[in-house]
Write a protein that holds these residues in place. Structure first.
Motif, PDB file in Angstrom:
ATOM      1  N   ASP B  84       0.825  -1.215   0.000  1.00 53.92           N
ATOM      2  CA  ASP B  84       0.000   0.000   0.000  1.00 53.92           C
ATOM      3  C   ASP B  84       0.857   1.263   0.000  1.00 53.92           C
ATOM      4  OD1 ASP B  84      -2.303  -1.558   2.340  1.00 53.92           O
ATOM      5  OD2 ASP B  84      -2.357  -1.527   0.147  1.00 53.92           O
ATOM      6  N   SER B  85       2.143   1.121   0.201  1.00 54.44           N
ATOM      7  CA  SER B  85       3.038   2.279   0.243  1.00 54.44           C
ATOM      8  C   SER B  85       3.023   2.992  -1.106  1.00 54.44           C
ATOM      9  CB  SER B  85       4.468   1.834   0.588  1.00 54.44           C
ATOM     10  OG  SER B  85       4.507   1.233   1.870  1.00 54.44           O
ATOM     11  N   ALA B  86       2.585   4.236  -1.097  1.00 55.77           N
ATOM     12  CA  ALA B  86       2.427   5.021  -2.322  1.00 55.77           C
ATOM     13  C   ALA B  86       1.985   6.429  -1.928  1.00 55.77           C
ATOM     14  CB  ALA B  86       1.373   4.394  -3.234  1.00 55.77           C
ATOM     15  N   VAL B  87       1.775   7.269  -2.928  1.00 55.37           N
ATOM     16  CA  VAL B  87       1.179   8.587  -2.698  1.00 55.37           C
ATOM     17  C   VAL B  87      -0.327   8.471  -2.932  1.00 55.37           C
ATOM     18  CG1 VAL B  87       1.092  11.012  -3.389  1.00 55.37           C
ATOM     19  CG2 VAL B  87       3.277   9.772  -3.432  1.00 55.37           C
ATOM     20  N   TYR B  88      -1.105   8.977  -2.008  1.00 58.65           N
ATOM     21  CA  TYR B  88      -2.559   8.928  -2.102  1.00 58.65           C
ATOM     22  C   TYR B  88      -3.102  10.332  -2.332  1.00 58.65           C
ATOM     23  CZ  TYR B  88      -2.426   4.111  -0.630  1.00 58.65           C
ATOM     24  OH  TYR B  88      -2.175   2.759  -0.588  1.00 58.65           O
ATOM     25  N   PHE B  89      -3.888  10.466  -3.390  1.00 61.56           N
ATOM     26  CA  PHE B  89      -4.503  11.745  -3.717  1.00 61.56           C
ATOM     27  C   PHE B  89      -6.001  11.676  -3.463  1.00 61.56           C
ATOM     28  CE2 PHE B  89      -1.190  14.273  -5.613  1.00 61.56           C
ATOM     29  CZ  PHE B  89      -0.292  13.369  -6.151  1.00 61.56           C
ATOM     30  N   CYS B  90      -6.490  12.694  -2.830  1.00 61.32           N
ATOM     31  CA  CYS B  90      -7.918  12.912  -2.697  1.00 61.32           C
ATOM     32  C   CYS B  90      -8.327  13.825  -3.861  1.00 61.32           C
ATOM     33  CB  CYS B  90      -8.163  13.604  -1.359  1.00 61.32           C
ATOM     34  SG  CYS B  90      -9.791  14.287  -1.108  1.00 61.32           S
ATOM     35  N   ALA B  91      -9.489  13.586  -4.460  1.00 59.75           N
ATOM     36  CA  ALA B  91      -9.951  14.430  -5.565  1.00 59.75           C
ATOM     37  C   ALA B  91     -11.443  14.671  -5.423  1.00 59.75           C
ATOM     38  CB  ALA B  91      -9.643  13.772  -6.908  1.00 59.75           C
ATOM     39  N   GLY B  99     -16.847  17.088 -16.121  1.00 57.66           N
ATOM     40  CA  GLY B  99     -16.202  17.869 -15.074  1.00 57.66           C
ATOM     41  C   GLY B  99     -14.776  17.478 -14.780  1.00 57.66           C
ATOM     42  N   LYS B 100     -14.018  18.464 -14.367  1.00 57.39           N
ATOM     43  CA  LYS B 100     -12.631  18.243 -13.994  1.00 57.39           C
ATOM     44  C   LYS B 100     -12.568  17.718 -12.568  1.00 57.39           C
ATOM     45  CE  LYS B 100     -12.333  23.071 -12.591  1.00 57.39           C
ATOM     46  NZ  LYS B 100     -11.711  24.387 -12.864  1.00 57.39           N
ATOM     47  N   LEU B 101     -11.472  17.048 -12.271  1.00 57.01           N
ATOM     48  CA  LEU B 101     -11.170  16.646 -10.908  1.00 57.01           C
ATOM     49  C   LEU B 101     -10.219  17.669 -10.310  1.00 57.01           C
ATOM     50  CD1 LEU B 101     -10.586  12.783 -11.150  1.00 57.01           C
ATOM     51  CD2 LEU B 101     -12.626  13.988 -10.349  1.00 57.01           C
ATOM     52  N   ILE B 102     -10.511  18.053  -9.077  1.00 56.87           N
ATOM     53  CA  ILE B 102      -9.613  18.921  -8.322  1.00 56.87           C
ATOM     54  C   ILE B 102      -8.906  18.042  -7.307  1.00 56.87           C
ATOM     55  CG2 ILE B 102      -9.420  20.972  -6.887  1.00 56.87           C
ATOM     56  CD1 ILE B 102     -10.584  21.563  -9.610  1.00 56.87           C
ATOM     57  N   PHE B 103      -7.576  18.045  -7.371  1.00 54.74           N
ATOM     58  CA  PHE B 103      -6.799  17.155  -6.537  1.00 54.74           C
ATOM     59  C   PHE B 103      -6.247  17.865  -5.315  1.00 54.74           C
ATOM     60  CE2 PHE B 103      -6.266  13.168  -8.833  1.00 54.74           C
ATOM     61  CZ  PHE B 103      -6.679  13.493 -10.109  1.00 54.74           C
ATOM     62  N   GLY B 104      -6.062  17.098  -4.232  1.00 59.09           N
ATOM     63  CA  GLY B 104      -5.283  17.565  -3.108  1.00 59.09           C
ATOM     64  C   GLY B 104      -3.808  17.385  -3.409  1.00 59.09           C
ATOM     65  N   GLN B 105      -2.989  17.776  -2.453  1.00 59.22           N
ATOM     66  CA  GLN B 105      -1.539  17.766  -2.691  1.00 59.22           C
ATOM     67  C   GLN B 105      -0.934  16.379  -2.553  1.00 59.22           C
ATOM     68  OE1 GLN B 105      -3.284  19.450  -0.339  1.00 59.22           O
ATOM     69  NE2 GLN B 105      -2.239  21.355   0.211  1.00 59.22           N
ATOM     70  N   GLY B 106      -1.687  15.448  -2.002  1.00 62.23           N
ATOM     71  CA  GLY B 106      -1.198  14.091  -1.850  1.00 62.23           C
ATOM     72  C   GLY B 106      -0.600  13.828  -0.480  1.00 62.23           C
ATOM     73  N   THR B 107      -0.719  12.578  -0.040  1.00 62.77           N
ATOM     74  CA  THR B 107      -0.102  12.110   1.199  1.00 62.77           C
ATOM     75  C   THR B 107       0.700  10.863   0.877  1.00 62.77           C
ATOM     76  OG1 THR B 107      -1.865  12.954   2.637  1.00 62.77           O
ATOM     77  CG2 THR B 107      -0.491  11.168   3.515  1.00 62.77           C
ATOM     78  N   THR B 108       1.970  10.866   1.249  1.00 61.43           N
ATOM     79  CA  THR B 108       2.819   9.700   1.028  1.00 61.43           C
ATOM     80  C   THR B 108       2.672   8.743   2.194  1.00 61.43           C
ATOM     81  OG1 THR B 108       4.414  11.005  -0.240  1.00 61.43           O
ATOM     82  CG2 THR B 108       5.162   8.887   0.628  1.00 61.43           C
ATOM     83  N   LEU B 109       2.160   7.557   1.904  1.00 60.74           N
ATOM     84  CA  LEU B 109       1.977   6.532   2.927  1.00 60.74           C
ATOM     85  C   LEU B 109       3.107   5.524   2.858  1.00 60.74           C
ATOM     86  CD1 LEU B 109       0.278   5.015   5.078  1.00 60.74           C
ATOM     87  CD2 LEU B 109      -0.874   3.846   3.179  1.00 60.74           C
ATOM     88  N   GLN B 110       3.701   5.262   3.995  1.00 54.25           N
ATOM     89  CA  GLN B 110       4.715   4.208   4.097  1.00 54.25           C
ATOM     90  C   GLN B 110       4.230   3.180   5.097  1.00 54.25           C
ATOM     91  OE1 GLN B 110       8.490   5.253   5.899  1.00 54.25           O
ATOM     92  NE2 GLN B 110       9.555   3.634   4.824  1.00 54.25           N
ATOM     93  N   VAL B 111       4.124   1.947   4.644  1.00 56.92           N
ATOM     94  CA  VAL B 111       3.714   0.855   5.520  1.00 56.92           C
ATOM     95  C   VAL B 111       4.940   0.004   5.789  1.00 56.92           C
ATOM     96  CG1 VAL B 111       2.198  -1.121   5.835  1.00 56.92           C
ATOM     97  CG2 VAL B 111       1.387   0.874   4.551  1.00 56.92           C
ATOM     98  N   LYS B 112       5.325  -0.047   7.043  1.00 55.05           N
ATOM     99  CA  LYS B 112       6.550  -0.754   7.414  1.00 55.05           C
ATOM    100  C   LYS B 112       6.245  -2.204   7.762  1.00 55.05           C
ATOM    101  CE  LYS B 112       8.732   3.400   9.250  1.00 55.05           C
ATOM    102  NZ  LYS B 112       9.309   4.063  10.456  1.00 55.05           N
ATOM    103  N   PRO B 113       7.068  -3.131   7.241  1.00 50.12           N
ATOM    104  CA  PRO B 113       6.855  -4.558   7.541  1.00 50.12           C
ATOM    105  C   PRO B 113       7.075  -4.864   9.018  1.00 50.12           C
ATOM    106  CG  PRO B 113       8.371  -4.281   5.708  1.00 50.12           C
ATOM    107  CD  PRO B 113       8.167  -2.928   6.335  1.00 50.12           C
TER     108      PRO B 113
END
Lengths: 115, 113
Positions: B84-91, B99-113
């Motif tokens: 799941d580690s990735a950048v997550y965008f809300c739109a 219609g266009k999508l308006i995006f947030g700036q993104g949140t980088t999620l890191q899931v540690k093993p």
């Protein structure tokens, strides 16, 4: 399942040159959107087309133009390129008239570098 | 003006735990919200969406909650996995199809093993 196809994946151009980016939507999708993502930024909407007609317009420079063709593929034409045009360009597609018509599916992007 | 905001640039969680990503919006005309996941050098991948007439939508490990009065939505991932580690965008969108999508700036999620 078939996805959105963009070509080329990478493009290097010099200032003042012209570039053409192509997008092939998911089969049976009738709406195409173009977005620009600068380094460290969120994707910004440029323009969209529905059934070959422009449907919405965002912060697209006058130097850029786009169209959607009869087979629903779209091309983004960029002229008089500037260094600031260097970015990832995404194409997305959706299908109107369905319960999921808001959902846009993105291609892998074209990375444009202007030198 | 940023109409869609993700105030946490990054989030780190342990594998198996819950990840909660938050998003705020300012435009009350938005009526549809989406979450996308993005890996480097790839396009955003659609994850889950919610209409403004609902307050919850669930799909497997992913649940999106919408609080219209607070203009706030969140994405819950349970249990979190290293993949799941990735950048997550809300739109957000104000109109379907055209219609266009308006995006947030993104949140980088890191899931540690």
């Amino acid at each position: 399942a078939a996805g959105v196809i963009q070509s080329p994946r990478h493009l290097i151009k010099e200032k003042r040159e012209t570039a053409t980016l192509k997008c092939y939507p998911i089969p049976r999708h009738d709406t195409v959107y173009w977005y620009q993502q600068g380094p460290g930024q969120d994707p910004q909407f440029l323009i969209s087309f529905y059934e070959k007609m422009q449907s919405d317009k965002g912060s697209i420079p006058d130097r850029f133009s786009a169209q959607q063709f009869s087979d629903y593929h779209s091309e983004l034409n960029m002229s008089s390129l500037e260094l600031g045009d260097s970015a990832l360009y995404f194409c997305a597609s959706s299908r109107m008239g369905t319960g999921s018509s808001y959902e846009q599916y993105f291609g892998p992007g074209t990375r444009l570098t202007v030198t | 003006d940023q109409q869609v905001k993700q105030n946490s640039p990054s989030l780190s969680v342990q594998e198996g735990r819950i990840s909660i990503l938050n998003c705020d919006y300012t435009n009350s005309m938005f009526d549809y919200f989406l979450w996308y996941k993005k890996y480097p050098a790839e396009g955003p991948t659609f994850l889950i969406s919610i209409s403004s007439i609902k307050d919850k939508n669930e799909d497997g490990r992913f649940t999106v909650f919408l609080n219209k009065s607070a203009k706030h939505l969140s994405l819950h991932i349970v249990p979190s996995q290293p993949g799941d580690s990735a950048v997550y965008f809300c739109a957000a969108s104000g109109s379907p199809g055209t219609g266009k999508l308006i995006f947030g700036q993104g949140t980088t999620l890191q899931v540690k093993p």
